[in-house]
Design a protein around this motif. Sequence first.
Motif, PDB file in Angstrom:
ATOM      1  N   THR A   1      -0.311   5.413  -1.021  1.00  0.00           N
ATOM      2  CA  THR A   1       0.295   6.502  -0.250  1.00  0.00           C
ATOM      3  C   THR A   1       1.759   6.653  -0.607  1.00  0.00           C
ATOM      4  O   THR A   1       2.481   5.652  -0.724  1.00  0.00           O
ATOM      5  N   ILE A   2       2.198   7.890  -0.797  1.00  0.00           N
ATOM      6  CA  ILE A   2       3.608   8.207  -0.996  1.00  0.00           C
ATOM      7  C   ILE A   2       4.136   8.804   0.306  1.00  0.00           C
ATOM      8  O   ILE A   2       3.694   9.878   0.739  1.00  0.00           O
ATOM      9  N   GLU A   3       5.057   8.090   0.950  1.00  0.00           N
ATOM     10  CA  GLU A   3       5.729   8.606   2.139  1.00  0.00           C
ATOM     11  C   GLU A   3       6.911   9.463   1.668  1.00  0.00           C
ATOM     12  O   GLU A   3       7.845   8.965   1.042  1.00  0.00           O
TER      13      GLU A   3
ATOM     14  N   ALA B   1       7.888   4.981  -0.789  1.00  0.00           N
ATOM     15  CA  ALA B   1       8.598   6.140  -0.241  1.00  0.00           C
ATOM     16  C   ALA B   1       9.291   6.893  -1.366  1.00  0.00           C
ATOM     17  O   ALA B   1       9.808   6.292  -2.313  1.00  0.00           O
TER      18      ALA B   1
ATOM     19  N   ARG C   1       0.788  -1.228   0.000  1.00  0.00           N
ATOM     20  CA  ARG C   1       0.000   0.000   0.000  1.00  0.00           C
ATOM     21  C   ARG C   1       0.820   1.277   0.000  1.00  0.00           C
ATOM     22  O   ARG C   1       0.272   2.359  -0.203  1.00  0.00           O
ATOM     23  N   ARG C   2       2.135   1.185   0.239  1.00  0.00           N
ATOM     24  CA  ARG C   2       2.933   2.403   0.410  1.00  0.00           C
ATOM     25  C   ARG C   2       4.247   2.343  -0.359  1.00  0.00           C
ATOM     26  O   ARG C   2       4.887   1.297  -0.468  1.00  0.00           O
TER      27      ARG C   2
ATOM     28  N   THR D   1      -0.313  11.827   0.030  1.00  0.00           N
ATOM     29  CA  THR D   1       1.090  12.145   0.301  1.00  0.00           C
ATOM     30  C   THR D   1       1.233  12.418   1.788  1.00  0.00           C
ATOM     31  O   THR D   1       0.395  13.090   2.390  1.00  0.00           O
ATOM     32  N   HIS D   2       2.313  11.895   2.374  1.00  0.00           N
ATOM     33  CA  HIS D   2       2.518  12.023   3.815  1.00  0.00           C
ATOM     34  C   HIS D   2       3.988  12.291   4.099  1.00  0.00           C
ATOM     35  O   HIS D   2       4.877  11.656   3.519  1.00  0.00           O
TER      36      HIS D   2
ATOM     37  N   MET E   1      -3.769   9.308  -5.012  1.00  0.00           N
ATOM     38  CA  MET E   1      -2.864   8.913  -3.935  1.00  0.00           C
ATOM     39  C   MET E   1      -2.798   9.955  -2.831  1.00  0.00           C
ATOM     40  O   MET E   1      -3.026  11.146  -3.063  1.00  0.00           O
TER      41      MET E   1
ATOM     42  N   ALA F   1      -1.472   3.064   8.207  1.00  0.00           N
ATOM     43  CA  ALA F   1      -0.863   2.326   7.102  1.00  0.00           C
ATOM     44  C   ALA F   1      -1.323   0.880   7.129  1.00  0.00           C
ATOM     45  O   ALA F   1      -1.474   0.278   8.189  1.00  0.00           O
TER      46      ALA F   1
ATOM     47  N   ILE G   1      -0.545   0.437  -4.438  1.00  0.00           N
ATOM     48  CA  ILE G   1       0.060   1.565  -3.718  1.00  0.00           C
ATOM     49  C   ILE G   1      -0.893   2.755  -3.702  1.00  0.00           C
ATOM     50  O   ILE G   1      -1.376   3.193  -4.741  1.00  0.00           O
TER      51      ILE G   1
END
Length: 271
Positions: free
Chosen positions: A104-106, A79, A76-77, A133-134, A131, A238, A102
């Motif tokens: 979420t973009i860490e 970076a 799911r994530r 963003t975090h 998406m 997450a 995917i």
Amino acid sequence: MPRPACLVLASLLAASPLSAQVIAYEAVEVDADPFVTGGERSLPPAPAVMPAGPALVPAGPVALPAYGPFRVLDPRRAALVDVTDGRSPEAFAAMLRDHPGIATIEMLECPGTEDDLANLRLGRMIRAHGMATHVPAGGSVRSGGVELFLAGARRSADPGAEFAVHSWMDDTGLEPDDYAAAAPENRRYLDYYRQMGMSLVEAEAFYAMTNSVPFASARWFDAAEMARWVRLDAAQPAEASPSTPPATMTVIAPAPSPVIALVLDSPATLQ
């Protein structure tokens, strides 16, 4: 050179400047930036403008699936851990082809971009896929990385996250205020901010704030101040892979924060 990568991990993350500009023509797509000039944002070391968050480094060697500046953390994530360039949109597309879940973009270490056109294209791709963003505590998002943060359909940042913005300068030495407000050189950013969900008033205010900082300097601020300019959402829990052990982090003293520089080539320089 940018400061060393500020990353996370034990079993999850691997951490991962810019040189001469590479100029390339790009096909114009629907809602795409009309410019055909690239951009470069470099990050030389300099005294910190504001205290930086703690730097996070890998607790041990790990091998994560790499796609350009992206690292796949779990189903799911992913970076973002490095500067983006002209190949980053294609790397992003390849990552989603192989890891379609995917969401979420860490944003861990985001110094900026070597190609502003490609960076804005990448931002539009992030938004098109819905998406989030975090920026975690200790994460650093600078220059062109801020445009990618804004691309999140949901945006969140933990206390201890840092951001940096500044004015751009083209290869003739002109900055945004040297052009008319409605000139293409300025409109490209306002159009992008509108596409990322800002109202016209919000886009103009945010752009004016970034341009209030001279080209040779940078304005550093935290998540609380970012929330004054754009809507921030609560971070979502997450969904890590069941086979992935929990991440641990080693905290070290922060490295000096860099001053950001941006140079955009004008159409006259195209070969």
